[in-house]
Design an enzyme around this catalytic site. Structure first.
Site, PDB file in Angstrom:
ATOM      1  N   SER A  72       4.860 -18.103 -22.274  1.00 16.80           N
ATOM      2  CA  SER A  72       4.485 -18.367 -23.662  1.00 16.80           C
ATOM      3  C   SER A  72       4.747 -17.110 -24.474  1.00 16.80           C
ATOM      4  O   SER A  72       4.810 -15.996 -23.911  1.00 16.80           O
ATOM      5  CB  SER A  72       2.994 -18.729 -23.726  1.00 16.80           C
ATOM      6  OG  SER A  72       2.488 -18.632 -25.046  1.00 16.80           O
TER       7      SER A  72
ATOM      8  N   TYR B 107      -5.727 -17.299 -20.609  1.00 20.47           N
ATOM      9  CA  TYR B 107      -4.405 -17.906 -20.781  1.00 20.47           C
ATOM     10  C   TYR B 107      -3.362 -16.833 -21.094  1.00 20.47           C
ATOM     11  O   TYR B 107      -2.288 -16.785 -20.471  1.00 20.47           O
ATOM     12  CB  TYR B 107      -4.449 -18.945 -21.888  1.00 20.47           C
ATOM     13  CG  TYR B 107      -3.104 -19.554 -22.206  1.00 20.47           C
ATOM     14  CD1 TYR B 107      -2.540 -20.500 -21.364  1.00 20.47           C
ATOM     15  CD2 TYR B 107      -2.406 -19.177 -23.356  1.00 20.47           C
ATOM     16  CE1 TYR B 107      -1.300 -21.066 -21.652  1.00 20.47           C
ATOM     17  CE2 TYR B 107      -1.170 -19.736 -23.646  1.00 20.47           C
ATOM     18  CZ  TYR B 107      -0.626 -20.677 -22.797  1.00 20.47           C
ATOM     19  OH  TYR B 107       0.596 -21.220 -23.079  1.00 20.47           O
TER      20      TYR B 107
END
Length: 269
Positions: free
Chosen positions: A143, A156
């Site tokens: 990401s 995350y």
């Protein structure tokens, strides 16, 4: 020159998290290029529906990637299909929303199992055989959050930073073996991922500029094209590439308060 292994009778692309979103579109992209695909995720019904839409070159292996025993069984299941994994796509992932001070240990550890441990586990299980055959490729999905800490999604962001670092190191180790590895780092994408994390797309779109958003099919094509060209880090979309560069270069003392203030998971403690 293409860095992807050639299509073969027994070679296949194993895609985790293939039941929806980016994983589904990556599976479709490889299928369009003539590859056999092995679809891996928990939701067997969705995998089966995708396999039926793709036709005879798709196989389904329902697996809970948070379960080490389930992961350990994948190589034997692939062998039972008469296939070998020439391309491994570690796409499965999940996120938790909110401050560490209010986090649930079980939820945080499940995230680590899926986003971190499963990546390491499957690479350790499938990459050695690729090296022995002198052909193969790994695409790990991270990401833009991999480029810096993400307050209110701390686990995350850290997990995706791990994936990026791990893949870059593995790529260097694989130099000269006939096996390549790349990381794709998408920005915001309209899938069910945000909803599952507690951030519906409609809410996130109020916080993030429209020009940052990409579609899952566009991300998948960019990712596979980048892997084919042998790119190390693939960031779909020019605005997201600029954001990734800013995240890497900006001083943390200036960047983190700005990220924190604009994050939809922000809470008062």
């Amino acid at each position: 020159m293409s860095k992807l292994p050639p299509v073969s009778e027994t070679g296949a692309v194993l895609v985790t998290g293939a039941s929806s979103g980016i994983g589904e579109e990556i599976a479709r992209e490889f299928y369009r290029r003539g590859y056999r695909v092995i679809l891996v995720a928990r939701r067997a019904d969705r995998l089966q529906a995708l396999a039926e839409s793709l036709g005879g070159n798709a196989r389904v292996l329902p697996t809970d990637l948070a379960d080490p025993a389930d992961r350990a069984g994948l190589p034997d299941q692939v062998a039972a299909l008469g296939l070998t994994v020439d391309i491994l796509v570690n796409n499965a992932g999940l996120s938790n929303l909110g401050p560490v001070a209010r986090s649930a240990p079980a939820d945080e550890l499940r995230l680590v199992e899926v986003d971190v441990a499963a990546v390491v586990d499957l690479c350790s299980r499938f990459v050695p055989a690729m090296v022995a055959r002198r052909r193969g490729a790994v695409l790990n999905v991270a990401s833009v959050g991999a480029f810096g800490p993400v307050p209110w999604q701390a686990s995350y962001g850290a997990a995706k930073a791990f994936v990026l670092s791990y893949t870059e190191a593995m790529r260097e180790e694989l130099r000269g073996t006939g096996v390549t590895a790349s990381t794709v780092c998408p920005g915001p994408v309209r899938t069910g991922f945000g909803e599952a994390a507690g951030i519906p797309d409609e809410e996130a779109e109020k916080m993030l500029p429209r020009f940052l958003w990409e579609t899952a099919d566009a991300v998948a094509k960019t990712a596979v094209d980048g892997l084919d060209r042998g790119k190390s880090v693939i960031v779909p979309g020019a605005p997201n590439r600029a954001a990734a560069m800013l995240n890497r270069l900006a001083p943390r003392w200036a960047l983190l308060p700005m990220v924190s203030r604009s994050h939809p998971g922000r809470q008062e403690l």
